[in-house]
Every structure is written in structure tokens, then in C-alpha cells.
Design a protein around this motif. Sequence first.
Motif, short mmCIF file in Angstrom:
data_model
loop_
_atom_site.label_atom_id
_atom_site.label_comp_id
_atom_site.label_asym_id
_atom_site.label_seq_id
_atom_site.Cartn_x
_atom_site.Cartn_y
_atom_site.Cartn_z
N UNK A 1 0.85 -1.19 0.00
CA UNK A 1 0.00 0.00 0.00
C UNK A 1 0.89 1.25 0.00
N UNK A 2 0.53 2.21 -0.85
CA UNK A 2 1.22 3.50 -0.91
C UNK A 2 0.16 4.59 -0.90
N UNK A 3 0.36 5.60 -0.05
CA UNK A 3 -0.60 6.70 0.03
C UNK A 3 0.14 8.02 0.27
N UNK A 4 -0.40 9.09 -0.30
CA UNK A 4 0.10 10.43 -0.03
C UNK A 4 -1.02 11.20 0.66
N UNK A 5 -0.68 11.89 1.74
CA UNK A 5 -1.66 12.59 2.56
C UNK A 5 -1.35 14.09 2.53
N UNK A 6 -2.37 14.90 2.29
CA UNK A 6 -2.24 16.35 2.35
C UNK A 6 -3.38 16.92 3.18
N UNK A 7 -3.05 17.73 4.16
CA UNK A 7 -4.02 18.37 5.03
C UNK A 7 -5.01 17.38 5.64
N UNK A 8 -4.49 16.22 6.05
CA UNK A 8 -5.32 15.23 6.71
C UNK A 8 -6.21 14.42 5.79
N UNK A 9 -5.99 14.53 4.48
CA UNK A 9 -6.80 13.78 3.50
C UNK A 9 -5.90 12.96 2.60
N UNK A 10 -6.36 11.79 2.22
CA UNK A 10 -5.61 10.96 1.28
C UNK A 10 -5.84 11.50 -0.12
N UNK A 11 -4.77 11.92 -0.79
CA UNK A 11 -4.88 12.48 -2.14
C UNK A 11 -4.40 11.50 -3.21
N UNK A 12 -3.68 10.45 -2.80
CA UNK A 12 -3.24 9.41 -3.72
C UNK A 12 -3.18 8.10 -2.95
N UNK A 13 -3.76 7.05 -3.54
CA UNK A 13 -3.76 5.74 -2.89
C UNK A 13 -3.55 4.68 -3.96
N UNK A 14 -2.52 3.86 -3.78
CA UNK A 14 -2.25 2.74 -4.70
C UNK A 14 -2.03 1.47 -3.88
N UNK A 15 -2.40 0.35 -4.49
CA UNK A 15 -2.15 -0.92 -3.84
C UNK A 15 -1.95 -1.98 -4.91
N UNK A 16 -1.20 -3.02 -4.53
CA UNK A 16 -0.93 -4.12 -5.45
C UNK A 16 -0.55 -5.36 -4.66
N UNK A 17 -0.58 -6.49 -5.33
CA UNK A 17 -0.18 -7.73 -4.70
C UNK A 17 1.29 -7.61 -4.30
N UNK A 18 1.60 -8.04 -3.09
CA UNK A 18 3.00 -7.96 -2.60
C UNK A 18 3.79 -9.15 -3.07
#
Length: 58
Positions: free
Chosen positions: A41-58
Amino acid sequence: MIEHFFTCPYCWQRISILIDGGLPFFEGVEDCEVCCRPITVTARIEEGRIVMFRYEKA
């Protein structure tokens, strides 16, 4: 903490993850709540909100 829902890439069940909204970036491996398989899981957070979310099989 921010709860984010997404679909497991293995079993296709809707699951959730808790991400600290105070962090600017999150990257990690989480196990599916249903089938227990690992998901990257990869996420970028700005001002307490998730603005980018990616996920894939590990």
C-alpha cells in the motif's frame, strides 16, 4: 487516523486500512483482513486527507 476502503487484489473483498493523517506519506505491506495475503500500500496525505492511494499484490 483515516480509514480508507479498497478491494483486495486477491479475494476481491472490500477491506479497509487505517492511515495516520498526520503523515505526509505512507508505504507498507498490510495483510488482507479476509484472506490474509500481503498487499503493498502506498498513500500520499495532504491536510489530513488521502490524495493518492495505490495498492498491489505484494
